[in-house]
Write a protein that holds these residues in place. Structure first.
Motif, PDB file in Angstrom:
ATOM      1  N   THR A  24       0.835  -1.203   0.000  1.00  0.00           N
ATOM      2  CA  THR A  24       0.000   0.000   0.000  1.00  0.00           C
ATOM      3  C   THR A  24       0.870   1.255   0.000  1.00  0.00           C
ATOM      4  O   THR A  24       0.632   2.193  -0.772  1.00  0.00           O
ATOM      5  N   ALA A  25       1.885   1.269   0.854  1.00  0.00           N
ATOM      6  CA  ALA A  25       2.790   2.420   0.919  1.00  0.00           C
ATOM      7  C   ALA A  25       3.584   2.567  -0.376  1.00  0.00           C
ATOM      8  O   ALA A  25       3.793   3.683  -0.867  1.00  0.00           O
ATOM      9  N   ARG A  26       4.003   1.457  -0.945  1.00  0.00           N
ATOM     10  CA  ARG A  26       4.758   1.498  -2.212  1.00  0.00           C
ATOM     11  C   ARG A  26       3.896   2.021  -3.342  1.00  0.00           C
ATOM     12  O   ARG A  26       4.346   2.843  -4.151  1.00  0.00           O
ATOM     13  N   SER A  27       2.647   1.605  -3.406  1.00  0.00           N
ATOM     14  CA  SER A  27       1.732   2.086  -4.449  1.00  0.00           C
ATOM     15  C   SER A  27       1.505   3.592  -4.330  1.00  0.00           C
ATOM     16  O   SER A  27       1.475   4.303  -5.337  1.00  0.00           O
ATOM     17  N   ALA A  28       1.364   4.077  -3.100  1.00  0.00           N
ATOM     18  CA  ALA A  28       1.177   5.513  -2.893  1.00  0.00           C
ATOM     19  C   ALA A  28       2.421   6.287  -3.314  1.00  0.00           C
ATOM     20  O   ALA A  28       2.331   7.357  -3.929  1.00  0.00           O
ATOM     21  N   ALA A  29       3.599   5.751  -3.005  1.00  0.00           N
ATOM     22  CA  ALA A  29       4.847   6.410  -3.386  1.00  0.00           C
ATOM     23  C   ALA A  29       5.002   6.430  -4.903  1.00  0.00           C
ATOM     24  O   ALA A  29       5.426   7.437  -5.478  1.00  0.00           O
ATOM     25  N   ARG A  45       7.620  13.900   1.241  1.00  0.00           N
ATOM     26  CA  ARG A  45       8.396  13.428   2.389  1.00  0.00           C
ATOM     27  C   ARG A  45       7.586  12.460   3.241  1.00  0.00           C
ATOM     28  O   ARG A  45       8.109  11.477   3.759  1.00  0.00           O
ATOM     29  N   GLN A  46       6.304  12.745   3.397  1.00  0.00           N
ATOM     30  CA  GLN A  46       5.432  11.857   4.169  1.00  0.00           C
ATOM     31  C   GLN A  46       5.303  10.503   3.482  1.00  0.00           C
ATOM     32  O   GLN A  46       5.325   9.461   4.140  1.00  0.00           O
ATOM     33  N   LEU A  47       5.153  10.513   2.158  1.00  0.00           N
ATOM     34  CA  LEU A  47       5.078   9.249   1.423  1.00  0.00           C
ATOM     35  C   LEU A  47       6.363   8.449   1.594  1.00  0.00           C
ATOM     36  O   LEU A  47       6.325   7.232   1.810  1.00  0.00           O
ATOM     37  N   ALA A  48       7.499   9.130   1.512  1.00  0.00           N
ATOM     38  CA  ALA A  48       8.784   8.452   1.672  1.00  0.00           C
ATOM     39  C   ALA A  48       8.925   7.877   3.081  1.00  0.00           C
ATOM     40  O   ALA A  48       9.398   6.745   3.247  1.00  0.00           O
ATOM     41  N   ALA A  52       9.320   3.918   3.997  1.00  0.00           N
ATOM     42  CA  ALA A  52      10.454   3.436   4.793  1.00  0.00           C
ATOM     43  C   ALA A  52       9.962   2.684   6.031  1.00  0.00           C
ATOM     44  O   ALA A  52      10.500   1.623   6.378  1.00  0.00           O
ATOM     45  N   ALA A  53       8.943   3.205   6.692  1.00  0.00           N
ATOM     46  CA  ALA A  53       8.402   2.539   7.879  1.00  0.00           C
ATOM     47  C   ALA A  53       7.788   1.188   7.516  1.00  0.00           C
ATOM     48  O   ALA A  53       7.961   0.200   8.238  1.00  0.00           O
ATOM     49  N   ALA A  54       7.074   1.140   6.395  1.00  0.00           N
ATOM     50  CA  ALA A  54       6.467  -0.124   5.970  1.00  0.00           C
ATOM     51  C   ALA A  54       7.547  -1.131   5.590  1.00  0.00           C
ATOM     52  O   ALA A  54       7.437  -2.323   5.902  1.00  0.00           O
ATOM     53  N   TYR A  55       8.609  -0.663   4.946  1.00  0.00           N
ATOM     54  CA  TYR A  55       9.734  -1.534   4.599  1.00  0.00           C
ATOM     55  C   TYR A  55      10.376  -2.088   5.866  1.00  0.00           C
ATOM     56  O   TYR A  55      10.642  -3.284   5.969  1.00  0.00           O
ATOM     57  N   ASP A  56      10.609  -1.205   6.819  1.00  0.00           N
ATOM     58  CA  ASP A  56      11.196  -1.631   8.093  1.00  0.00           C
ATOM     59  C   ASP A  56      10.298  -2.615   8.830  1.00  0.00           C
ATOM     60  O   ASP A  56      10.767  -3.413   9.638  1.00  0.00           O
ATOM     61  N   GLY A  57       8.996  -2.549   8.570  1.00  0.00           N
ATOM     62  CA  GLY A  57       8.041  -3.413   9.240  1.00  0.00           C
ATOM     63  C   GLY A  57       7.795  -4.743   8.560  1.00  0.00           C
ATOM     64  O   GLY A  57       7.040  -5.569   9.063  1.00  0.00           O
ATOM     65  N   LEU A  58       8.452  -4.984   7.428  1.00  0.00           N
ATOM     66  CA  LEU A  58       8.281  -6.275   6.765  1.00  0.00           C
ATOM     67  C   LEU A  58       8.796  -7.398   7.663  1.00  0.00           C
ATOM     68  O   LEU A  58       9.860  -7.283   8.273  1.00  0.00           O
ATOM     69  N   VAL A  59       8.016  -8.453   7.725  1.00  0.00           N
ATOM     70  CA  VAL A  59       8.363  -9.613   8.561  1.00  0.00           C
ATOM     71  C   VAL A  59       8.474 -10.820   7.659  1.00  0.00           C
ATOM     72  O   VAL A  59       7.569 -11.106   6.853  1.00  0.00           O
TER      73      VAL A  59
END
Length: 64
Positions: A24-29, A45-48, A52-59
């Protein structure tokens, strides 16, 4: 285990929930990169930051 900043995530390696947030975050970016109407510097900047937060949250699905 989380992904490092150099790793390229693959959907099949991640839990479904963490991938959904990332995708979802990648699509918005990507929409922002295509020149989303009304997007300013602060919005970019908010999209970035969200990406980054969603990437860091990948499990990893295997729990490693």
């Amino acid at each position: 285990m989380r992904y490092s900043a150099r790793a390229t995530p693959r959907q099949e390696e991640c839990t479904a929930d963490s991938w959904t947030l990332f995708d979802t975050a990648r699509s918005a970016a990507k929409a922002g990169l295509r020149g989303q109407e009304g997007l300013d510097t602060i919005g970019a900047r908010q999209l970035a930051a969200r990406l980054a937060a969603a990437y860091d949250g990948l499990v990893r699905a295997d729990g490693s």
